[in-house]
Scaffold this active site. Structure first.
Site, PDB file in Angstrom:
ATOM      1  N   SER A  45       0.797  -1.052   0.029  1.00 23.45           N
ATOM      2  CA  SER A  45      -0.031  -0.061  -0.065  1.00 23.45           C
ATOM      3  C   SER A  45       0.929   1.283  -0.070  1.00 23.45           C
ATOM      4  O   SER A  45       1.806   1.204   0.489  1.00 23.45           O
ATOM      5  CB  SER A  45      -1.046  -0.040   1.239  1.00 23.45           C
ATOM      6  OG  SER A  45      -1.766   1.020   1.284  1.00 23.45           O
ATOM      7  N   GLU A  46       0.504   2.354  -0.772  1.00 26.25           N
ATOM      8  CA  GLU A  46       1.584   3.394  -1.001  1.00 26.25           C
ATOM      9  C   GLU A  46       1.639   4.309   0.220  1.00 26.25           C
ATOM     10  O   GLU A  46       2.301   5.234   0.412  1.00 26.25           O
ATOM     11  CB  GLU A  46       0.829   4.230  -2.254  1.00 26.25           C
ATOM     12  CG  GLU A  46      -0.417   4.979  -1.915  1.00 26.25           C
ATOM     13  CD  GLU A  46      -0.771   5.772  -3.186  1.00 26.25           C
ATOM     14  OE1 GLU A  46      -1.235   7.011  -3.172  1.00 26.25           O
ATOM     15  OE2 GLU A  46      -1.015   4.844  -4.125  1.00 26.25           O
ATOM     16  N   ASN A  47       0.855   4.026   1.487  1.00 25.24           N
ATOM     17  CA  ASN A  47       1.035   4.604   2.398  1.00 25.24           C
ATOM     18  C   ASN A  47       2.319   4.109   3.375  1.00 25.24           C
ATOM     19  O   ASN A  47       2.735   4.679   4.497  1.00 25.24           O
ATOM     20  CB  ASN A  47      -0.355   4.927   3.341  1.00 25.24           C
ATOM     21  CG  ASN A  47      -1.005   3.510   3.646  1.00 25.24           C
ATOM     22  OD1 ASN A  47      -0.955   2.687   2.857  1.00 25.24           O
ATOM     23  ND2 ASN A  47      -1.259   3.670   4.929  1.00 25.24           N
ATOM     24  N   SER A  87       8.299   4.016   0.044  1.00 23.24           N
ATOM     25  CA  SER A  87       7.064   3.388  -0.394  1.00 23.24           C
ATOM     26  C   SER A  87       7.014   3.697  -2.204  1.00 23.24           C
ATOM     27  O   SER A  87       7.233   2.711  -2.737  1.00 23.24           O
ATOM     28  CB  SER A  87       5.775   3.884   0.091  1.00 23.24           C
ATOM     29  OG  SER A  87       4.751   3.346  -0.602  1.00 23.24           O
TER      30      SER A  87
END
Length: 217
Positions: A45-47, A87
Site C-alpha cells: 500500500s502506497e502509504n 514506498s
C-alpha cells in the site's frame, strides 16, 4: 453480472506466486480477500505497508493499521511499515509486479482517468500518477457503465487523464477485456451476460473473436 466482490475474485486469479502487488483504492482493496492460499503474495500500500492481509473481522480492527484508502487492514507475519519515500521508491523503481487500480474511464488505447471527479474538489492525483507511470502491468477494476448507464470504456477519455497507454487489462462487472493496439479485446464474459450486451455497453472498439467463455470464479 458481477458485484464488486466478484470483480475482485476474478482479478485475484491474475495474481501469481511471488508477486509484489499494489492495491489501489476501492474495488482493488478487496482482491487480498480472494488470493489462493497455496501461493505467497506481498500486497503493498502506497502509504507504507508491505504484507497486507484480508480485511479484519468486525470488532478486530486496529485503527493504527490502515491502507491508502484509510480502511483498517490486517497484516501478515513478516509485514513491514515504512515512510512514503521508501514506498514510492519501491513503486518508481519498478519493484511492483502488478498494480490493480480503480478507474472512472479507460480508453481503447489504454489511457486511464481515475483521479478527477466531476464537481468535486480534489487536491490532485496523488500517488496514482506514480503508479501508472512506473508500473508495467496494470489491471483496472471497474464497473462497465456509470450510474446513468453510459459506457466507461471509451474511444477517448473525457475526464483528465492519470496515465496514457498504460492499462493492460480491465475486469468489469460484465467482462474481462484486454487492451490491444487495435482496441478492446473481449476475453471472457460474466455469468449470464451476453456478448451483445457487452458490445452495447462498450463505446470503444470491441474485438470479438470466436466463442467467448464465461468467467470462472
Amino acid at each position: 453480472m458481477l458485484d464488486k466482490n466478484g470483480i475482485a475474485k476474478r482479478i485475484a486469479k491474475e495474481v501469481q506466486d511471488g508477486y509484489y502487488v499494489n492495491l489501489g483504492i476501492g474495488i482493488p482493496t478487496l482482491v487480498a480477500n480472494y488470493v489462493r492460499d497455496d501461493i505467497e503474495v506481498e500486497f503493498q500500500s502506497e502509504n507504507g505497508v508491505l504484507g497486507m492481509g484480508p480485511f479484519p473481522f468486525e470488532g478486530e480492527e486496529d485503527a493504527d493499521i490502515i491502507n491508502a484508502g484509510k480502511q483498517t487492514i490486517t497484516t501478515l507475519p513478516g509485514a513491514s511499515f515504512f515512510d512514503s519515500a521508501m514506498s514510492f521508491g519501491m513503486i518508481r523503481g519498478q519493484h511492483v509486479d502488478l498494480t490493480i487500480l480503480g478507474a472512472m474511464e479507460v480508453s481503447e488505447n489504454g489511457d486511464i482517468a481515475n483521479w478527477k471527479i466531476p464537481g468535486k474538489m480534489v487536491k490532485g492525483m496523488g500517488g496514482a500518477m506514480d503508479l501508472v507511470a512506473s508500473a508495467e502491468n496494470i489491471i483496472v477494476a471497474m464497473m462497465h457503465t456509470n450510474r446513468a448507464g453510459a459506457s466507461k470504456l471509451l474511444k477517448n477519455c473525457s475526464l483528465p487523464l492519470t496515465g496514457v497507454g498504460c492499462v493492460k487489462k480491465i475486469v468489469t462487472n460484465m467482462a474481462v477485456i484486454e487492451v490491444t493496439p487495435k482496441g478492446f479485446k473481449l476475453l471472457e464474459r460474466a455469468p449470464g451476460v451476453s456478448v451483445e450486451a457487452i458490445k452495447d455497453a462498450t463505446e470503444g472498439e470491441l474485438i470479438v473473436e470466436g466463442d467467448i467463455p464465461e468467467m470462472k470464479l
